[in-house]
Design a protein around this motif. Structure first.
Motif, PDB file in Angstrom:
ATOM      1  N   ARG A 210      24.260 109.825  75.039  1.00  0.00           N
ATOM      2  CA  ARG A 210      24.060 111.258  74.818  1.00  0.00           C
ATOM      3  C   ARG A 210      25.636 111.743  75.002  1.00  0.00           C
ATOM      4  O   ARG A 210      26.115 112.340  74.456  1.00  0.00           O
ATOM      5  N   CYS A 211      26.455 111.045  76.146  1.00  0.00           N
ATOM      6  CA  CYS A 211      27.484 111.671  76.522  1.00  0.00           C
ATOM      7  C   CYS A 211      28.613 111.074  75.186  1.00  0.00           C
ATOM      8  O   CYS A 211      29.565 111.917  74.739  1.00  0.00           O
ATOM      9  N   ALA A 212      28.420 110.101  74.738  1.00  0.00           N
ATOM     10  CA  ALA A 212      29.096 109.803  73.475  1.00  0.00           C
ATOM     11  C   ALA A 212      29.145 110.857  72.310  1.00  0.00           C
ATOM     12  O   ALA A 212      29.952 111.149  71.567  1.00  0.00           O
ATOM     13  N   GLU A 213      27.717 111.205  72.044  1.00  0.00           N
ATOM     14  CA  GLU A 213      27.437 112.214  71.443  1.00  0.00           C
ATOM     15  C   GLU A 213      28.391 113.534  71.437  1.00  0.00           C
ATOM     16  O   GLU A 213      28.956 114.028  70.582  1.00  0.00           O
ATOM     17  N   THR A 214      28.369 113.758  72.545  1.00  0.00           N
ATOM     18  CA  THR A 214      29.019 115.152  72.949  1.00  0.00           C
ATOM     19  C   THR A 214      30.573 114.768  72.815  1.00  0.00           C
ATOM     20  O   THR A 214      31.204 115.875  72.176  1.00  0.00           O
ATOM     21  N   LEU A 215      31.213 113.709  73.106  1.00  0.00           N
ATOM     22  CA  LEU A 215      32.699 113.510  72.756  1.00  0.00           C
ATOM     23  C   LEU A 215      32.814 113.448  71.367  1.00  0.00           C
ATOM     24  O   LEU A 215      33.744 114.043  70.870  1.00  0.00           O
ATOM     25  N   PHE A 216      32.135 112.931  70.663  1.00  0.00           N
ATOM     26  CA  PHE A 216      32.117 113.117  69.060  1.00  0.00           C
ATOM     27  C   PHE A 216      32.177 114.509  68.721  1.00  0.00           C
ATOM     28  O   PHE A 216      33.069 114.777  67.873  1.00  0.00           O
ATOM     29  N   MET A 217      31.304 115.108  69.033  1.00  0.00           N
ATOM     30  CA  MET A 217      31.244 116.426  68.736  1.00  0.00           C
ATOM     31  C   MET A 217      32.619 117.441  69.071  1.00  0.00           C
ATOM     32  O   MET A 217      33.124 118.259  68.286  1.00  0.00           O
ATOM     33  N   ASP A 218      33.040 116.886  70.382  1.00  0.00           N
ATOM     34  CA  ASP A 218      34.113 117.773  70.815  1.00  0.00           C
ATOM     35  C   ASP A 218      35.517 117.445  70.291  1.00  0.00           C
ATOM     36  O   ASP A 218      36.238 118.068  69.907  1.00  0.00           O
ATOM     37  N   TYR A 219      35.638 116.035  69.771  1.00  0.00           N
ATOM     38  CA  TYR A 219      36.846 115.628  69.059  1.00  0.00           C
ATOM     39  C   TYR A 219      36.786 116.427  67.749  1.00  0.00           C
ATOM     40  O   TYR A 219      37.755 116.504  67.130  1.00  0.00           O
ATOM     41  N   HIS A 220      35.589 116.548  67.178  1.00  0.00           N
ATOM     42  CA  HIS A 220      35.503 117.185  65.756  1.00  0.00           C
ATOM     43  C   HIS A 220      35.949 118.387  65.799  1.00  0.00           C
ATOM     44  O   HIS A 220      36.744 118.956  65.149  1.00  0.00           O
ATOM     45  N   HIS A 221      35.329 119.497  66.722  1.00  0.00           N
ATOM     46  CA  HIS A 221      35.717 120.610  67.280  1.00  0.00           C
ATOM     47  C   HIS A 221      36.929 120.923  67.293  1.00  0.00           C
ATOM     48  O   HIS A 221      37.599 121.968  67.099  1.00  0.00           O
ATOM     49  N   GLN A 222      37.514 120.194  68.091  1.00  0.00           N
ATOM     50  CA  GLN A 222      38.800 120.406  68.929  1.00  0.00           C
ATOM     51  C   GLN A 222      40.014 120.109  68.085  1.00  0.00           C
ATOM     52  O   GLN A 222      40.766 120.544  68.204  1.00  0.00           O
ATOM     53  N   ASN A 223      39.673 118.599  67.661  1.00  0.00           N
ATOM     54  CA  ASN A 223      40.656 117.824  66.886  1.00  0.00           C
ATOM     55  C   ASN A 223      40.421 117.639  65.402  1.00  0.00           C
ATOM     56  O   ASN A 223      41.357 116.862  65.115  1.00  0.00           O
TER      57      ASN A 223
END
Length: 314
Positions: free
Chosen positions: A149-162
């Motif tokens: 679940r945390c990995a999914e969060t990281l993927f979404m945040d890397y997409h939105h932020q970077n």
């Protein structure tokens, strides 16, 4: 020709993905620390000049120029992910950070192999991607569930932020050749016990359900997801929506193996989901009509044949 990195590439699913991508004319780098992966699974590729094997743990950074990354690294069966729960969650979380960092640096597209376990013991049936799940954050399974679940969060945040080009799939129960006979998953457990004529160990009363997907169907879905338009990030369920009780699975395996095994009942492990069935309408819509082609008996026959050969070698 694309240059493709597969973390966990010597594992059950990863080795099938390596084979498919090599057959399609790509260059493949297989990254694995061999905690649950096996060199046997990828031996036949070692002479291929477009295949490279690297022993590496994704909790440490890795530097390479690639076009695509499939992030599969993580033990996926309870017996393995509960063996070292801290290592399991580090593999999911730190591994995701390292692979996302690599994707950001080299502008690679990256796919996260998430899991139906993010739905926990679901209150919604079948499970759609917009269901947030019912997960115990401090249970025996949480190192795997919460790590993914945390990995999914990281993927979404890397997409939105970077602006990293990401894809997220949620894999439901999958089986087939290259499974470890001792990996503790229900299909391999039942087949090995049936072939040996041992009692089949049924946890709970056998009425809990699962949906079983043959590995070739999963690999097809993964590749379609990687090649889908950039504006479709997922998550998307990849699984077979046909639902079976554990008793139905055991009885089918006994029949197909002509086994004399008897079913014995054991207590259900804590937090074990009672139901698991994917809603795959989103995959059908977004992945060119993707749906599983190989149904349970056909897939089980292929898998039984594989395990017969493995047990004969032993």
């Amino acid at each position: 020709m694309k240059k493709i990195l597969i973390t966990g590439g010597a594992g059950f699913v990863g080795s099938h993905l390596c084979e498919r991508l090599l057959n399609e004319g790509n260059e493949v780098i297989c990254l694995d620390n061999f905690f649950t992966g096996s060199k046997k699974n990828i031996l036949k590729f070692l002479d291929n000049p477009y295949f490279e094997l690297v022993r590496h743990d994704v909790t440490h950074p890795y530097f390479v120029e690639v076009d695509e990354i499939y992030n599969l690294a993580c033990p996926a069966s309870p017996i393995h992910y509960q063996y070292n729960p801290i290592k399991t969650i580090k593999t999911s979380v730190v591994g995701a950070v390292n692979m996302l960092g690599l994707a950001k640096r080299v502008n690679a597209k990256i796919l996260q192999a998430s899991t139906s376990e993010v739905y926990g013991d679901p209150h919604v049936h079948p499970q759609k991607e917009d269901y947030w799940g019912n997960v115990n954050p401090i249970g025996l399974r949480s190192c795997y569930d919460e790590g993914k679940r945390c990995a999914e969060t990281l993927f979404m945040d890397y997409h939105h932020q970077n602006n990293v080009n990401i894809k997220i799939i949620r894999i439901f129960n999958t089986y087939g050749s290259n499974m470890n006979p001792n990996d503790g998953r229900v299909v391999s457990n039942f087949i090995v016990q049936a072939l040996k004529g041992e009692d089949i160990t049924m946890f709970g009363d056998g009425t809990q359900t699962r949906s079983f997907q043959y590995v070739d169907d999963l690999v097809e879905g993964m590749i379609r997801m990687m090649n889908s338009p950039n504006d479709f990030l997922g998550p998307v369920n990849l699984g077979n929506p046909n639902e079976f009780t554990m008793l139905e699975l055991a009885e089918t395996i006994i029949k197909l193996t002509n086994s004399t095994s008897k079913i014995i009942f054991m207590p259900l492990p804590k937090d074990d989901p009672k139901q698991r069935q994917p809603d795959i309408s989103l995959a059908k819509e977004k992945l060119n009509g993707w749906e599983p082609k190989i149904q349970l008996e056909e897939g089980l026959q292929k898998t039984i044949s594989y395990f017969k050969d493995i047990l004969n070698e032993a």
